[in-house]
Design an enzyme around this catalytic site. Structure first.
Site, PDB file in Angstrom:
ATOM      1  N   LEU A  44       0.883  -1.154   0.000  1.00 47.73           N
ATOM      2  CA  LEU A  44       0.000   0.000   0.000  1.00 47.73           C
ATOM      3  C   LEU A  44       0.925   1.208   0.000  1.00 47.73           C
ATOM      4  CD1 LEU A  44      -3.047   0.585   0.123  1.00 47.73           C
ATOM      5  CD2 LEU A  44      -2.881   0.540   2.605  1.00 47.73           C
ATOM      6  N   ASP A  45       0.753   2.091  -0.961  1.00 44.52           N
ATOM      7  CA  ASP A  45       1.655   3.233  -1.093  1.00 44.52           C
ATOM      8  C   ASP A  45       1.734   4.053   0.187  1.00 44.52           C
ATOM      9  OD1 ASP A  45       2.309   2.713  -3.779  1.00 44.52           O
ATOM     10  OD2 ASP A  45       0.483   3.698  -4.459  1.00 44.52           O
ATOM     11  N   ARG A  46       2.827   4.740   0.323  1.00 42.09           N
ATOM     12  CA  ARG A  46       3.063   5.549   1.522  1.00 42.09           C
ATOM     13  C   ARG A  46       1.965   6.588   1.729  1.00 42.09           C
ATOM     14  NH1 ARG A  46       7.485   9.987   1.928  1.00 42.09           N
ATOM     15  NH2 ARG A  46       7.345  10.537   4.117  1.00 42.09           N
ATOM     16  N   SER A  48      -1.135   6.308   0.911  1.00 38.20           N
ATOM     17  CA  SER A  48      -2.437   5.653   1.047  1.00 38.20           C
ATOM     18  C   SER A  48      -2.560   5.099   2.458  1.00 38.20           C
ATOM     19  CB  SER A  48      -2.581   4.524   0.024  1.00 38.20           C
ATOM     20  OG  SER A  48      -2.504   5.045  -1.287  1.00 38.20           O
TER      21      SER A  48
END
Length: 182
Positions: A44-46, A48
């Site tokens: 999960l992207d930073r 997000s």
């Protein structure tokens, strides 16, 4: 016995246990989870937030993370503007991105969900309204939801992964985790 951890990843936390090469220290999973032998199943992207699954079983990790298994991932997405039916239908049918067409997605407008405040808060523009949609994908390209909403003219302001398959964030505050039986 397989160990599976549900973690509510806060905004700006990396989906890994170490931060190599950063000039300034960034928060990682090790700031929240002290359980040896578990690793993220996907990422999960930073920028997000939301549900990140961690496990200690390679086969389960592959079933969760590998797009060929088509495990549904549901996101609550705050977007700029108020999309009418045309952008919603475009998202449902698939959007052309630089790396090709996306698969069809389940997309619905939703009321603003009851979420924790984000720190820092999203940028708010008085002249541009925002709204929420729920997007369920069965593929997992890099920054896919953000690229899809931008492609239909409604950039993402906040992205929260609510569910992966049958597992949800229900009952987990940011930074909290719990182990579940598989």
């Amino acid at each position: 016995m397989v160990r599976l951890v549900l973690f509510n990843k806060p905004f700006e936390v990396l989906s890994q246990f170490t931060d190599r090469g950063a000039e300034t220290a960034r928060q990682t999973l090790s700031d929240f989870i002290a359980m040896p032998g578990v690793y993220p199943a996907g990422r999960l992207d930073r920028d997000s937030e939301g549900l990140l699954l961690l496990c200690d079983d390679g086969r389960l990790q592959a079933r969760i993370a590998d797009p060929r298994y088509k495990l549904a991932k549901t996101y609550w997405v705050q977007v700029e503007g108020e999309p009418d039916e045309a952008p919603i239908e475009a998202l449902r049918g698939g959007v052309r991105l630089k790396d090709g067409m996306t698969r069809p997605a389940r997309v619905e407008r939703i009321d603003p969900p009851e979420l924790w405040p984000r720190d820092p808060p999203i940028r708010v523009r008085k002249s541009v309204p925002d709204s929420w949609i729920e997007v369920t994908l069965r593929e997992g390209r890099n920054r896919q939801v953000r690229r899809m909403t931008a492609a239909v003219g409604h950039p993402t302001l906040r992205l929260v992964r609510w569910a992966v398959g049958e597992w949800t964030l229900a009952g987990l505050a940011p930074g909290e985790w719990r182990e579940v039986t598989v």
